[in-house]
Write a protein that holds these residues in place. Structure first.
Motif, PDB file in Angstrom:
ATOM      1  N   LEU A 121      33.009  44.190  35.540  1.00  0.00           N
ATOM      2  CA  LEU A 121      33.247  44.454  36.953  1.00  0.00           C
ATOM      3  C   LEU A 121      33.908  45.811  37.078  1.00  0.00           C
ATOM      4  CD1 LEU A 121      32.914  42.763  39.644  1.00  0.00           C
ATOM      5  CD2 LEU A 121      35.378  42.413  39.519  1.00  0.00           C
ATOM      6  N   LEU A 122      33.330  46.690  37.888  1.00  0.00           N
ATOM      7  CA  LEU A 122      33.879  48.024  38.094  1.00  0.00           C
ATOM      8  C   LEU A 122      34.648  48.062  39.407  1.00  0.00           C
ATOM      9  CD1 LEU A 122      30.907  50.341  37.043  1.00  0.00           C
ATOM     10  CD2 LEU A 122      33.066  50.037  35.842  1.00  0.00           C
ATOM     11  N   SER A 123      35.906  48.466  39.342  1.00  0.00           N
ATOM     12  CA  SER A 123      36.719  48.640  40.536  1.00  0.00           C
ATOM     13  C   SER A 123      37.466  49.964  40.411  1.00  0.00           C
ATOM     14  CB  SER A 123      37.695  47.467  40.706  1.00  0.00           C
ATOM     15  OG  SER A 123      38.621  47.431  39.632  1.00  0.00           O
ATOM     16  N   ILE A 124      38.326  50.263  41.355  1.00  0.00           N
ATOM     17  CA  ILE A 124      39.042  51.539  41.324  1.00  0.00           C
ATOM     18  C   ILE A 124      40.544  51.304  41.289  1.00  0.00           C
ATOM     19  CG2 ILE A 124      37.272  52.909  42.469  1.00  0.00           C
ATOM     20  CD1 ILE A 124      38.731  52.476  45.095  1.00  0.00           C
ATOM     21  N   ARG A 125      41.226  52.225  40.647  1.00  0.00           N
ATOM     22  CA  ARG A 125      42.689  52.244  40.625  1.00  0.00           C
ATOM     23  C   ARG A 125      43.111  53.710  40.730  1.00  0.00           C
ATOM     24  NH1 ARG A 125      47.245  49.325  39.171  1.00  0.00           N
ATOM     25  NH2 ARG A 125      48.896  50.549  38.178  1.00  0.00           N
ATOM     26  N   ASP A 126      43.726  54.047  41.842  1.00  0.00           N
ATOM     27  CA  ASP A 126      44.057  55.443  42.123  1.00  0.00           C
ATOM     28  C   ASP A 126      42.772  56.276  42.078  1.00  0.00           C
ATOM     29  OD1 ASP A 126      46.717  54.712  42.423  1.00  0.00           O
ATOM     30  OD2 ASP A 126      47.166  55.051  40.313  1.00  0.00           O
ATOM     31  N   ASP A 127      42.700  57.263  41.192  1.00  0.00           N
ATOM     32  CA  ASP A 127      41.519  58.125  41.124  1.00  0.00           C
ATOM     33  C   ASP A 127      40.602  57.783  39.956  1.00  0.00           C
ATOM     34  OD1 ASP A 127      42.280  59.560  43.367  1.00  0.00           O
ATOM     35  OD2 ASP A 127      43.459  60.996  42.200  1.00  0.00           O
ATOM     36  N   ALA A 128      40.787  56.616  39.368  1.00  0.00           N
ATOM     37  CA  ALA A 128      40.012  56.263  38.179  1.00  0.00           C
ATOM     38  C   ALA A 128      39.193  54.996  38.418  1.00  0.00           C
ATOM     39  CB  ALA A 128      40.936  56.064  36.979  1.00  0.00           C
ATOM     40  N   LYS A 151      34.205  46.150  48.084  1.00  0.00           N
ATOM     41  CA  LYS A 151      33.268  45.671  47.075  1.00  0.00           C
ATOM     42  C   LYS A 151      33.620  46.192  45.680  1.00  0.00           C
ATOM     43  CE  LYS A 151      29.436  45.368  50.371  1.00  0.00           C
ATOM     44  NZ  LYS A 151      29.523  43.895  50.455  1.00  0.00           N
ATOM     45  N   ALA A 152      33.034  45.535  44.696  1.00  0.00           N
ATOM     46  CA  ALA A 152      33.137  45.959  43.303  1.00  0.00           C
ATOM     47  C   ALA A 152      31.730  45.934  42.718  1.00  0.00           C
ATOM     48  CB  ALA A 152      34.065  45.040  42.516  1.00  0.00           C
ATOM     49  N   ALA A 153      31.521  46.712  41.684  1.00  0.00           N
ATOM     50  CA  ALA A 153      30.201  46.793  41.054  1.00  0.00           C
ATOM     51  C   ALA A 153      30.133  45.885  39.838  1.00  0.00           C
ATOM     52  CB  ALA A 153      29.903  48.233  40.641  1.00  0.00           C
ATOM     53  N   VAL A 154      29.098  45.077  39.786  1.00  0.00           N
ATOM     54  CA  VAL A 154      28.841  44.250  38.604  1.00  0.00           C
ATOM     55  C   VAL A 154      27.982  45.061  37.651  1.00  0.00           C
ATOM     56  CG1 VAL A 154      27.837  42.108  37.736  1.00  0.00           C
ATOM     57  CG2 VAL A 154      28.967  42.147  39.973  1.00  0.00           C
ATOM     58  N   ALA A 155      28.390  45.154  36.406  1.00  0.00           N
ATOM     59  CA  ALA A 155      27.698  46.011  35.443  1.00  0.00           C
ATOM     60  C   ALA A 155      27.479  45.286  34.124  1.00  0.00           C
ATOM     61  CB  ALA A 155      28.509  47.283  35.209  1.00  0.00           C
TER      62      ALA A 155
END
Length: 228
Positions: free
Chosen positions: A80-87, A64-68
């Motif tokens: 849209l909030l997602s992750i890449r490595d540790d960020a 999932k991703a977060a809608v903000a």
């Protein structure tokens, strides 16, 4: 009465000082057309570190991703909030009414046969790669060379002879596809001729002749010499 900048700055937007998460969605359900620029987010101090890591860990365990919502250039924007490595990464998004429908842009129906589709798939296979990091912004490179030459008082670099085709030159797309497929076959050690067929009946294009072409055409239209 005109609206002032001060009044715009004082509008009661809850997202003016923070990013507000409003929903969670499957990442694959987001149309890529709605995504724009991407930005890395950092935790603002020790207090924000725990919720930052908590959200990142939660997203890592799901698809999932977060809608903000957030304030961006004095406007409330969707992200849209997602992750890449540790960020955490914020992808700015277009609102639904900002996306044009592709239905009005679709070309008219054309006839395709299976051979043409197979040739297209073969070309795609020959051009498939796992690494696109080698592509560079040649305009930026050329701009840096120009600026460096100006600083050093040198003549700006010129395009080398035999370079890429200049704008306005007519390119035979089908010939280019044939060459690409044939090159791919040879690189894999496969023999035989590769041919890409026309996708629709060929039409005679009314190309505008240059003065050189016109003069050449007049010479070619002369009488055929008599055989001895």
């Amino acid at each position: 009465m005109p609206v002032t900048d001060a009044e715009l700055d004082q509008m009661p937007l809850p997202t003016a000082k923070a990013i507000e998460i409003v929903a969670f969605v499957d990442r694959a359900s987001i149309d890529p057309v709605r995504l724009a620029d991407s930005y890395y987010l950092s935790a603002d101090g020790a207090v924000a570190a725990k919720p930052y890591v908590l959200l990142r860990r939660a997203l890592e365990r799901t698809s999932k991703a977060a809608v903000a919502k957030c304030a961006w250039h004095n406007r409330e924007r969707l992200g849209l909030l997602s992750i890449r490595d540790d960020a955490l990464v914020l992808h700015s998004m277009k609102w639904p009414d900002e996306v044009r429908s592709p239905a009005e842009l679709a070309p008219p129906a054309v006839d395709l046969d299976e051979d043409e589709i197979e040739q297209a798939l073969e070309l795609m296979d020959s051009m498939t790669t796992d690494d696109i990091s080698g592509y560079r912004d040649r305009y930026r490179d050329a701009m840096e060379e120009l600026i460096e030459a100006k600083i050093e008082g040198k003549e700006p670099p010129k395009e080398a002879e035999g370079g890429e085709a200049k704008t306005g030159q007519i390119v035979d797309m089908m010939a280019a596809l044939n060459a690409s497929v044939q090159q791919a076959k040879e690189s894999r050690g496969e023999g035989g001729d590769a041919t890409v067929h026309e996708m629709r009946p060929a039409r005679k294009a009314a190309a505008k002749k240059t003065p050189t072409e016109k003069s050449a055409g007049k010479k070619a239209s002369g009488r055929k010499p008599k055989s001895a």
